[in-house]
Design an enzyme around this catalytic site. Structure first.
Site, PDB file in Angstrom:
ATOM      1  N   LYS A   1       0.800  -1.220   0.000  1.00  0.00           N
ATOM      2  CA  LYS A   1       0.000   0.000   0.000  1.00  0.00           C
ATOM      3  C   LYS A   1       0.835   1.272   0.000  1.00  0.00           C
ATOM      4  CE  LYS A   1      -3.581  -0.012  -0.410  1.00  0.00           C
ATOM      5  NZ  LYS A   1      -4.852  -0.288  -1.138  1.00  0.00           N
ATOM      6  N   ASP A   2       2.144   1.163   0.178  1.00  0.00           N
ATOM      7  CA  ASP A   2       2.989   2.361   0.050  1.00  0.00           C
ATOM      8  C   ASP A   2       2.828   2.976  -1.338  1.00  0.00           C
ATOM      9  OD1 ASP A   2       3.921   1.737   2.540  1.00  0.00           O
ATOM     10  OD2 ASP A   2       6.026   1.524   1.970  1.00  0.00           O
TER      11      ASP A   2
END
Ligand code: PMP
Length: 337
Positions: free
Chosen positions: A53-54
């Site tokens: 999700k970065d």
């Protein structure tokens, strides 16, 4: 878009932002030998904030900045199962914003604790269905509206999410495999990873088979196979499955779908630990088990890519705890002598 921020020759990365992406593509040796296929895992747990999700968090933040929606000292608000919030909070620290995170209280103590350690304002809320106005996603949208200087990341329906994967994860996989990829397999939470990569790969080669993996308790397996949104059972996995088709998933190619039971996902993550030395989270168990099933359906000689979303460290008190698992009616796998 998740921009490449440095010329490769310098060997220097531009802060946290520059360290997002360009993760290794790891051959899962035992499962490749077992299936006669190349089973490859994109090592997203190696991102600087520790998860896939970065990339979405960075893509969403950069687009908000480009659109002039965020001013220095502003607040980013998000409803998240944890990983998006963790990525966003790192990025907010790095770029001078505040993070306000709404998270269901069913998520692991490790993720909620980490969010607080990173400096996010965290609001835990009861887990209620999306149709309830107090659902964590809908509540986060309202909080953003009511907070001055705030933007709502809106990862489920903000297409900046899948654009980040279309622009980074997809091209990396294509390059790392030298274009020799037969199938792409991933579970979806927001759908950003699955859809962004699937759309990119199909453009390079329409023959790449795109396979949606799904846990029990999610309606996406039925959606992919017969068009209905129905679910059965439940799952201890976090961050994946959905009761609706998000804007990020809408229009993504789906050639096949695989539903994986929790006990199978557990067996898979313990095998990855014991056979490959990789310590990974529950959604990885769904992804890799579905990749193995895809290998079985396609037969030997194929290259199949999936995602290693986050680390087992985020679930030590759950997936790696025998008593917690027993409380959920699941058995901790036993290592062969
Ligand atoms: N695995 C984990 C552990 C996650 O937190 C998420 C994000 N919710 C996913 C998989 C799915 O990613 P996406 O939101 O891109 O569908």
């Amino acid at each position: 878009m998740v921009a490449s921020t440095q010329p490769p020759s310098t060997g220097i990365t531009a802060g946290f932002v520059g360290a997002v992406g360009n993760t290794p593509l790891i051959r899962l040796n035992a499962l490749s030998a077992l299936t006669g296929c190349e089973i490859l895992g994109k090592a997203e747990f190696m991102n600087p904030g520790g998860s896939v999700k970065d990339r979405a968090a960075l893509g969403i933040l950069l687009e908000a900045e480009e659109q002039g929606l965020l001013q220095p000292g502003g607040t980013v608000v998000e409803g998240t199962a944890g990983n998006t919030g963790i990525g966003l909070t790192h990025l907010c620290n790095a770029r001078g914003y505040k993070a306000l995170i709404v998270i269901p209280d069913t998520q692991s103590a490790e993720k909620i604790g980490l969010l607080r350690s990173l400096g996010a304002e965290v609001r835990t809320v009861p887990a209620v269905p999306y149709r309830d106005p107090n659902n964590y996603v809908r509540l986060s949208g309202r909080i953003a509206e009511e907070t001055s200087g705030a933007v709502w990341a809106n990862q489920f329906d903000n297409l900046a999410n899948r654009r980040a994967h279309y622009n980074s994860t997809g091209p990396e996989i294509w390059q790392q495999t030298g274009g020799r990829i037969d199938a792409w397999v991933a579970a979806t939470g927001t759908g950003g990873t699955y859809a962004g990569v699937a759309l990119y790969l199909k453009e390079q080669n329409p023959a790449v088979r795109c396979v949606l993996a799904d846990p029990h308790g999610s309606a996406l397996y039925s959606w992919a196979t017969d068009g209905s949104l129905t679910s059965e059972g439940s799952s201890i996995t976090e961050g994946i499955g959905n009761s609706r088709v998000t804007a990020n998933l809408e229009g993504a190619p789906v050639d096949d779908a695989v539903r994986v039971a929790d006990q199978q996902a557990l067996a898979t993550i313990y095998d990855l630990l014991w056979q490959e030395g990789l310590f990974l989270g529950g959604s990885v168990g769904i992804n890799v088990a579905a990749a193995v099933e895809t290998a079985r359906r396609m037969g030997p000689g194929h290259t199949i890519v999936t995602v290693l979303c986050d680390s087992g460290d985020r679930y030590r008190s759950r997936l790696y705890d025998a008593a917690w698992l027993a409380g959920k009616g699941l058995q901790q796998p036993v290592r062969a002598a």
